[in-house]
Every structure is written in structure tokens, then in C-alpha cells.
Design a protein around this motif. Structure first.
Motif, mmCIF file in Angstrom:
data_model
loop_
_atom_site.group_PDB
_atom_site.id
_atom_site.type_symbol
_atom_site.label_atom_id
_atom_site.label_comp_id
_atom_site.label_asym_id
_atom_site.label_seq_id
_atom_site.Cartn_x
_atom_site.Cartn_y
_atom_site.Cartn_z
ATOM 1 N N TYR A 170 0.850 -1.182 0.000
ATOM 2 C CA TYR A 170 0.000 0.000 0.000
ATOM 3 C C TYR A 170 0.891 1.239 0.000
ATOM 4 N N SER A 171 0.394 2.312 -0.650
ATOM 5 C CA SER A 171 1.215 3.501 -0.848
ATOM 6 C C SER A 171 1.488 4.249 0.444
ATOM 7 N N ASN A 172 0.543 4.242 1.402
ATOM 8 C CA ASN A 172 0.750 4.956 2.654
ATOM 9 C C ASN A 172 -0.076 4.302 3.753
ATOM 10 N N VAL A 173 0.179 4.741 4.981
ATOM 11 C CA VAL A 173 -0.476 4.136 6.143
ATOM 12 C C VAL A 173 -1.952 4.510 6.192
ATOM 13 N N SER A 174 -2.280 5.741 5.786
ATOM 14 C CA SER A 174 -3.663 6.206 5.895
ATOM 15 C C SER A 174 -4.612 5.415 5.004
ATOM 16 N N SER A 175 -4.111 4.756 3.983
ATOM 17 C CA SER A 175 -4.980 4.016 3.075
ATOM 18 C C SER A 175 -5.450 2.688 3.656
ATOM 19 N N ILE A 176 -4.899 2.275 4.793
ATOM 20 C CA ILE A 176 -5.297 0.993 5.402
ATOM 21 C C ILE A 176 -5.784 1.201 6.826
ATOM 22 N N GLU A 177 -6.419 2.347 7.085
ATOM 23 C CA GLU A 177 -6.903 2.616 8.438
ATOM 24 C C GLU A 177 -7.995 1.638 8.856
ATOM 25 N N GLU A 178 -8.782 1.142 7.909
ATOM 26 C CA GLU A 178 -9.853 0.206 8.230
ATOM 27 C C GLU A 178 -9.377 -1.243 8.288
#
Length: 571
Positions: free
Chosen positions: A235-243
């Protein structure tokens, strides 16, 4: 009555008897100096009205000199919520009427901020000295993990102004959050957990992984999650996998799940070991029906399904019921030092499920065993369940006893699991006849084996499985059953058996050709011929009856001592 805010009080009598006052009459906003009080003398009396006229006392309107200033305060502190408030009110000594045009006047001014105007910010708590310090679970640097390089964020000082507080200046600059540039740093404090907080999962269900980053540029830090089964996602960044990241495992096992956070300044890796299991449905203890005393025996626990995850095996072997053997493997080796029936129990613990199986093993110092085969029609009625195998084993034992006359205590039969149907029978020594001597026991068992094999080869052992289904029992290594089976479905088995007989014939020919080069083979061949002459049956197999077999067993009870003492010379 008091006209000076309660500093002095004066008593006046308006009625001759005490009056229970129910209320005071007066119109709101009405400019009048007449007050009407109503009440009753007793609970049964009528209402009484008392009219009081203050016009003789308050006979003038208030002037400017009749007022004074008053500061709102709290326990001597004039600053409340960061503001000073000053009101104008009547002097206690002034007896005048304010009138309808009177309005409450108030002036206010801001105060300098003090530490009392601030409370502890999120993640901080106040210590005994009054200072706000980070709580044990809070990392101040985590506030910048979602910060993008090149932008700014508010860095807390540990304090925040109380809501609705209007103070200014003072310590405001010292206690107010400061805006700072987002730091440029490598990922630090990477965490990987499951949404349930557990380290186990059920096969075929969704597992949700959560990834957290305490420090670092979260918007520019890529996350790679390796599920441990050969599959990985980036994934490109941490915020994209918050769920969270959902994944389904397709096989049982222990998987090393790895999460890696990486940006231009560095990387960090964290891992967890996830146990993927499925429910244990059944176990079967595979153990020999008969074992030799003081000789190693292998015990195996077979699981259904075969792969259920991490399991623990607990074994109770023989008389050792106090101290079980605990293993992580499904097999264990043991020896039995006591003759007779020895019980073996195994428990299998998988997750919160525990199943067990128990077997009884007959232990003897000497025994003989042979494999049995059956006519092919038995396979059509074999459900391959333990209860069916036990019932058929008893029927076969009864048929062997009827055909040969062997005592029931000297023979054991067990049907082996699986298809095609196979069985094994065991011959046990007669302690009274052999008097516990090894030589007599061995010779006696050999002769009983010859009797049983002779009956099997002559098709004397049969039983009725159900009306119209007659099953014949053969000695496995001598059985010709597949060759005489006319069923088309078993033609492949017949060809395989025919090929086996051809191979055996070639082996016998080679041995005969080179027998002079093999030491001792002449003596063995001579002894084998003698045994074959003893076992020869009449031309018509039906002439040999079970009664003749019983006579043969009876004659074997008188052992030939010369046979045991005769030396065999090998040249």
C-alpha cells in the motif's frame, strides 16, 4: 424587614395572630410601593389579606450618588474565566425608588492568563506538582505520524485553554500549542495486530490485520504486508489501510505475518505468528491388536481432518495412569512388561476441543500372526466403520474355531481399516500345555499355524454375511480368491495376482538353479518338503472335515521333544 442587605433587621406586626403566608401579590414590572400578602390563620380559616404601603418610606427616586460599584469575585479572586466584571448597585443606606427606567449596568475587562486557565491536553495528565506530563500510554511524537513532509502541524505543550475562557497574554504563549513543520524521519514504532487482538484464526474466515505507525511521515511511508503463505500486498501509505486489511487463509498452519514500513529515510519491520486452525472432528488410535512382551510397539493417533493446526497429544500407557506422556507428535513408541490386556488412551487437544480414543492391547511373550484375505463380495458390504469391523472379527474368529478346533483363548482376529478388506489373526500359546517353556511355545504355535493355514487353503473357513452373501476367508499370501472370481469388476485384481504368481515362480526357479551356491539351503529345502508332505490334503478337499482337523490339533498337544533337541547341521 431589612433595608441594608440584611445587615440590620427590624420586626413589624401587621396582624394580631400569627399568619401562615401563602404568597405575595404583585405585578411584574409594575412601579408600585404597595405589597399584598395573603395567607390563613389556620388550616380551616378563610384567606386573610394584608396590605403594606411603603410610600411613606420610599418617597423619592434614586440619584447617581445613591449607587456604588461592585466587583464580581470568587473567594476573593476577581478574574473569573479570564474576565473581570464590575456591576453598579444601590448603596445599602439609600432609601429610594429605582423606577422603570433603571437598567443593570456592567463593565468587563480581560485578565492575563495564568496556569489555572489551562487544563491538561489529550494524552497528558496532571501530576502532584500541578504539571501536565504525558501518560504512560501516550507518545507525543505520534501526533505527527499523519503529517506530510512540507506541511505544518500543531505540537501540543501538554496544556489547552479551558473552554469559554477569555484570558489573554500572561502565560498564553508558553502554554498554547505551537505550529511546527512536519518532521522528516524514518518510520518508527510500527505495530501489527489482528482486529480481534488474538493470534489464532479459523480456516476459511476473514482475518483483519491492523497496521499502526507511531512516528514517521505516514503519508509517504509505504506498507508491505506479507501473509506468510506466499502472498503479499503493498500500500502507498499508512492512511490508506486505516480500516484494516482482510485476508482468508486456505490451509491450516502457523504463518509468519510480516509488515514493513518504508520511506526514503529508512524502513522498519514487525511480525506476528498467526495460528490458523480448523475444528477437530474425530481421532483414531492406531495400535497393534497383540504385542510382544518387552518389545517396542508404535502407537499412532490419526486425526480427522488430518491437519487441524497445533495439537498436543497426551498418552496414558498401560498401568501408568498418574504420569501421562505429553508429545507434539502423533506417534509414540512404548514397551509392555506385563502380559495380559494393557489399556492405552490418547487425548488430543486442539484449541478448546479435546477428543480421546482408547485401545486394549493383548501382550504375550510369544505369538504368531497371519494376514487374511476375503472373497471380493465382502468389499461391497464393508462400510469401513469400527463397529462393523468388530462384529465381523467375532464372526471370523468363530468360523476359524469351528473349522480347526483351536481353543477360543488361543486365537484373536481383527479387521484392518480401509479397503480392500483385510484382517489379521493371532495365535497365542497355551500356558498349561507348554508349561511356559520358550521352545515348546514356539513349536506349538508353529504347528497350530500349519493347522489354520491348511484349513484356510482348503476353503474350510466361510461365513454368511447376510442371506445370499457367502464369504470365504483365505490366507493372504496363499489366497487364490481373485483368480477364481468371475466378477468383471475385479478382472484387474486377478491379472495383478496372476502376475505376482509368475514372479514368485521365477524366483523359485532361480533359487533352485543356484541352490548349491547358497549355504544351508539344502537343509532348509529338505525340512520344507517334510512340512509340505505333512500338510498334503486328499485329492477331494471336501473329504477333509472339521472333525479331522480337531483330531490333528489334539495330536499336536503331545509335543515331540526330540524335534526340539535334534540339532540341525548346516553344511
Amino acid at each position: 424587614l431589612s433595608f441594608d442587605e440584611g445587615q440590620q433587621w427590624k420586626k413589624y406586626s401587621f396582624t394580631n395572630t400569627p399568619l401562615f403566608v401563602d404568597g405575595v401579590l404583585g405585578e411584574p414590572g409594575e412601579e408600585t410601593l404597595i405589597m399584598t400578602i395573603f395567607g390563613h390563620v389556620s388550616h380551616r380559616s378563610e384567606w386573610q389579606l394584608v396590605k403594606i404601603d411603603f410610600r411613606s418610606i420610599f418617597n423619592r427616586r434614586c440619584k447617581e450618588e445613591d449607587y456604588q460599584t461592585w466587583h464580581l469575585h470568587n473567594q476573593g479572586k476577581s478574574c473569573l474565566m479570564g474576565v473581570k466584571r464590575i456591576y453598579r448597585k444601590l448603596k445599602p443606606s439609600s432609601r429610594c425608588v429605582m423606577g422603570k427606567t433603571y437598567s443593570v449596568s456592567m463593565t468587563s475587562g480581560s485578565c492575563d492568563c495564568t496556569e489555572a486557565d489551562f487544563e491538561c491536553d489529550y494524552g497528558y495528565e496532571r501530576r502532584t506538582d500541578g504539571k501536565c506530563t504525558p501518560a504512560f500510554w501516550f507518545h507525543p511524537s505520534s501526533m505527527s505520524r499523519s503529517c506530510t513532509t512540507g506541511m505544518t502541524f500543531l505540537n501540543s505543550t501538554g496544556y489547552r485553554k479551558v473552554v469559554s475562557n477569555n484570558c489573554t497574554s500572561g502565560v498564553s504563549v508558553e502554554y498554547t500549542s505551537r505550529r511546527q513543520q512536519c518532521p522528516i524521519q524514518a518510520p518508527k514504532g510500527l505495530h501489527l495486530v489482528t482486529s480481534e487482538g488474538t493470534l489464532s484464526a479459523t480456516l476459511g474466515t476473514n482475518v483483519t490485520f491492523l497496521v499502526f505507525l507511531e512516528e514517521g511521515d505516514g503519508a509517504r511511508t509505504s506498507i508491505t504486508l506479507d501473509f506468510g503463505d506466499g502472498h503479499a500486498l503493498t500500500y502507498s501509505n499508512v492512511s490508506s489501510i486505516e480500516e484494516g486489511i482482510k485476508y482468508v487463509y486456505k490451509a491450516v498452519g502457523i504463518y509468519r505475518v510480516t509488515a514493513t514500513g518504508e520511506n526514503i529515510l529508512g524502513s522498519e519491520t514487525v511480525m506476528l505468528y498467526l495460528h490458523v486452525t480448523c475444528q477437530l472432528e474425530h481421532i483414531h488410535l492406531s495400535a497393534p491388536f497383540v504385542a510382544v512382551k518387552n518389545k517396542e510397539v508404535n502407537l499412532t493417533a490419526v486425526l480427522l481432518p488430518s491437519q487441524v493446526g497445533t495439537v498436543t497429544y497426551i498418552w496414558w500407557i498401560g498401568n501408568n495412569t498418574e504420569q501421562p506422556v505429553i508429545t507434539l507428535e502423533g506417534s509414540v513408541a512404548c514397551t509392555f512388561s506385563r502380559e495380559g490386556i494393557n489399556a492405552v488412551t490418547v487425548q488430543v487437544s486442539a484449541g478448546n476441543i479435546i477428543l480421546q480414543d482408547r485401545k486394549a492391547i493383548a501382550v504375550h511373550e510369544y505369538f504368531r500372526s497371519h494376514l487374511l484375505a476375503f472373497s471380493s463380495n465382502l468389499d461391497d458390504h464393508n462400510p469401513d466403520v469400527a463397529e462393523w469391523r468388530q462384529d465381523v472379527s467375532r464372526v471370523i474368529k468363530k468360523s476359524l474355531i469351528q473349522a480347526t478346533g483351536v481353543h477360543k483363548d488361543q486365537i484373536l482376529v481383527t479387521i484392518l481399516p480401509g479397503l480392500p478388506t483385510a484382517a489379521e489373526f493371532f495365535l497365542l500359546p497355551d500356558k498349561q500345555l507348554t508349561e511356559g517353556k520358550a521352545e515348546k511355545s514356539s513349536a506349538h504355535l508353529d504347528q497350530l499355524s500349519e493347522v489354520l493355514l491348511s484349513a484356510l487353503n482348503q476353503n474350510l473357513v466361510q461365513f454368511t454375511l447376510r442371506p445370499g452373501v457367502q464369504v470365504t476367508v483365505y490366507a493372504s499370501h496363499l489366497s487364490a480368491a481373485p483368480l477364481v472370481d468371475t466378477n468383471e469388476n475385479h478382472s484387474g485384481s486377478a491379472m495383478l495376482m496372476l502376475l505376482s504368481i509368475v514372479v514368485v515362480g521365477l524366483a523359485v526357479f532361480v533359487i533352485y538353479k543356484f541352490k548349491r551356491k547358497i549355504p544351508g539351503l539344502n537343509v532348509y529345502a529338505q525340512m520344507q518338503n517334510e512340512k509340505e508332505q505333512e500338510m498334503m490334503s486328499p485329492a477331494n478337499p471336501t473329504e477333509t472335515t472339521p472333525s479331522s482337523q480337531r483330531d490333528l490339533v489334539h495330536s499336536l498337544e503331545i509335543l515331540d521333544t526330540e524335534f526340539n533337541s535334534r540339532p540341525i547341521e548346516v553344511k
